[in-house]
Design an enzyme around this catalytic site. Sequence first.
Site, mmCIF file in Angstrom:
data_model
loop_
_atom_site.group_PDB
_atom_site.id
_atom_site.type_symbol
_atom_site.label_atom_id
_atom_site.label_comp_id
_atom_site.label_asym_id
_atom_site.label_seq_id
_atom_site.Cartn_x
_atom_site.Cartn_y
_atom_site.Cartn_z
ATOM 1 N N ALA A 65 -1.365 23.476 77.404
ATOM 2 C CA ALA A 65 -0.535 22.574 76.311
ATOM 3 C C ALA A 65 0.440 21.628 77.745
ATOM 4 C CB ALA A 65 0.670 23.222 75.670
ATOM 5 N N GLY A 109 -3.162 27.120 75.655
ATOM 6 C CA GLY A 109 -3.640 26.076 74.764
ATOM 7 C C GLY A 109 -4.845 26.086 74.680
ATOM 8 N N GLU A 112 -6.563 29.103 73.684
ATOM 9 C CA GLU A 112 -6.105 29.135 71.795
ATOM 10 C C GLU A 112 -7.313 27.918 71.365
ATOM 11 O OE1 GLU A 112 -1.895 28.978 73.018
ATOM 12 O OE2 GLU A 112 -1.787 31.070 72.427
ATOM 13 N N GLU A 132 0.658 32.334 80.830
ATOM 14 C CA GLU A 132 2.351 31.633 79.994
ATOM 15 C C GLU A 132 3.204 32.558 81.198
ATOM 16 O OE1 GLU A 132 -0.708 32.411 77.743
ATOM 17 O OE2 GLU A 132 -0.483 30.349 76.736
HETATM 18 N N1 DAK Z 1 -0.223 20.396 82.112
HETATM 19 C C1 DAK Z 1 0.188 19.582 82.502
HETATM 20 N N2 DAK Z 1 0.301 18.569 83.401
HETATM 21 C C2 DAK Z 1 -0.810 19.806 83.644
HETATM 22 C C3 DAK Z 1 -1.549 20.781 83.594
HETATM 23 C C4 DAK Z 1 -0.585 20.938 82.034
HETATM 24 N N3 DAK Z 1 -0.641 22.060 81.552
HETATM 25 N N4 DAK Z 1 -2.627 21.250 83.714
HETATM 26 C C5 DAK Z 1 -3.045 20.926 84.862
HETATM 27 N N5 DAK Z 1 -2.285 19.111 85.101
HETATM 28 C C6 DAK Z 1 -2.108 18.207 86.251
HETATM 29 C C7 DAK Z 1 -1.154 18.438 87.283
HETATM 30 O O1 DAK Z 1 0.069 18.538 87.241
HETATM 31 C C8 DAK Z 1 -1.647 17.975 88.306
HETATM 32 O O2 DAK Z 1 -1.208 16.135 87.972
HETATM 33 P P1 DAK Z 1 -1.046 15.748 89.456
HETATM 34 O O3 DAK Z 1 -0.118 16.533 89.510
HETATM 35 O O4 DAK Z 1 -1.671 15.113 89.440
HETATM 36 O O5 DAK Z 1 -0.646 14.144 88.772
HETATM 37 C C9 DAK Z 1 -3.331 17.952 87.555
HETATM 38 O O6 DAK Z 1 -3.254 18.076 85.873
HETATM 39 C C10 DAK Z 1 -4.221 18.230 88.202
HETATM 40 O O7 DAK Z 1 -3.928 19.637 88.521
HETATM 41 P P2 DAK Z 1 -3.545 20.382 89.026
HETATM 42 O O8 DAK Z 1 -3.425 19.800 90.825
HETATM 43 O O9 DAK Z 1 -2.555 21.211 89.422
HETATM 44 O O10 DAK Z 1 -5.717 21.140 89.922
HETATM 45 P P3 DAK Z 1 -5.624 22.761 90.843
HETATM 46 O O11 DAK Z 1 -6.980 22.637 90.059
HETATM 47 O O12 DAK Z 1 -5.291 22.487 91.556
HETATM 48 O O13 DAK Z 1 -5.347 24.000 89.369
HETATM 49 C C11 DAK Z 1 -4.699 24.882 87.386
HETATM 50 C C12 DAK Z 1 -5.713 23.669 88.157
HETATM 51 C C13 DAK Z 1 -4.919 23.836 86.169
HETATM 52 C C14 DAK Z 1 -5.479 26.124 87.529
HETATM 53 C C15 DAK Z 1 -2.983 24.603 87.743
HETATM 54 O O14 DAK Z 1 -3.199 23.279 87.125
HETATM 55 C C16 DAK Z 1 -2.733 25.229 86.194
HETATM 56 O O15 DAK Z 1 -2.328 26.118 86.759
HETATM 57 N N6 DAK Z 1 -2.289 24.333 85.289
HETATM 58 C C17 DAK Z 1 -1.817 24.737 84.228
HETATM 59 C C18 DAK Z 1 -1.910 25.960 83.128
HETATM 60 C C19 DAK Z 1 -1.335 26.963 82.415
HETATM 61 O O16 DAK Z 1 0.324 27.208 82.710
HETATM 62 N N7 DAK Z 1 -1.110 26.309 80.786
HETATM 63 C C20 DAK Z 1 -0.485 26.670 79.836
HETATM 64 C C21 DAK Z 1 0.175 25.977 79.832
HETATM 65 S S1 DAK Z 1 1.463 26.823 78.345
HETATM 66 C C22 DAK Z 1 2.651 25.535 70.518
HETATM 67 C C23 DAK Z 1 1.750 25.240 71.437
HETATM 68 C C24 DAK Z 1 0.760 24.592 72.233
HETATM 69 C C25 DAK Z 1 1.352 26.251 73.052
HETATM 70 C C26 DAK Z 1 2.468 27.089 73.119
HETATM 71 C C27 DAK Z 1 2.806 26.663 71.693
HETATM 72 N N8 DAK Z 1 3.432 25.148 69.187
HETATM 73 C C28 DAK Z 1 2.681 24.221 68.538
HETATM 74 C C29 DAK Z 1 4.329 26.427 69.782
HETATM 75 C C30 DAK Z 1 0.270 26.637 74.211
HETATM 76 C C31 DAK Z 1 1.155 26.025 75.910
HETATM 77 C C32 DAK Z 1 0.645 26.253 77.100
HETATM 78 O O17 DAK Z 1 -0.445 26.358 77.218
#
Ligand code: DAK
Length: 258
Positions: A65, A109, A112, A132
Amino acid sequence: MTYETILLERKDSVGLITLDRPKAMNALCEALFNELASALDELEVDEKIGAIVITGSEKAFAAGADILEMKDKNYSDMLADNGLTKNCDRLAQCRKPVIAAVAGYALGGGCEMAMMCDFIVAAENAKFGQPEITIGTIPGIGGSQRLTQLVGKAKAMDMCLTGRMMGAEEAERAGLVSRVEPLGNYLSVTLELAAQIASYSRPVVTMLKGLVNAALETPLAQGLETERQQFKATFALEDQKEGMAAFSEKRKPEFKNR
Ligand code: DAK
């Protein structure tokens, strides 16, 4: 309809949805969930379409997300907000078969969403995870539930509690993905699989998809009984007559989807 966060293409009988937010690793913002739901609505009513493939880029299926969109919300915002929630599991409700073609990151997400599909084909560089916990929250659209059903408690606990990623080979061994293909082929292989499924009798495909999904939710005896009844019900279809006639006449069947 035109979309800003996804691409929608029709390749004969297959609908191809590509998540398309390259600057944010295809992070799932509210607009993307809504556009995805609309695209699925379109493909579901399109009689030419028999199966759907959902994919991302070679770098990321989806990194979860959109954290930037969510980060400042408080608990009451989350309770009141139907924006993210209303279409977040539309994929799991799709009546047509949906295959996820996953390369790169499928996190949070993104993982998921892939698990909401009927099965997952992974590229060799695919990385699955529920990270998460590393950002102070927990999975919200099936990560703790579907992942546990697919890979079992030990690996699901390991992944959810540590936030670690699982590579494609481990994901295939664990039962999360059905096949692993080289990065150059994963999408074409998935499109071929979807075309093959789309070539079969549509009512039979619908029945079968429902039965396999029900196996995760019904007791075995009930599932077996439903399967038996539905097996018999296929004999009410012209397509069963055609399929078995074609076999006996040593020719390809021509299904009419009725
Ligand atoms: N959200 C927003 N931006 C993101 C992102 C994310 N999840 N993942 C990556 N980006 C963006 C980064 O901010 C960066 O943007 P700029 O700085 O260039 O503007 C760009 O994508 C490239 O990312 P990185 O610079 O971080 O690239 P790396 O290769 O170093 O790392 C990575 C890639 C995928 C390992 C890293 O970006 C990362 O860890 N991303 C976050 C992963 C994460 O924590 N995902 C879980 C999010 S929580 C629900 C609906 C949905 C959900 C829950 C409830 N309901 C309706 C109830 C879902 C929740 C989640 O998914």
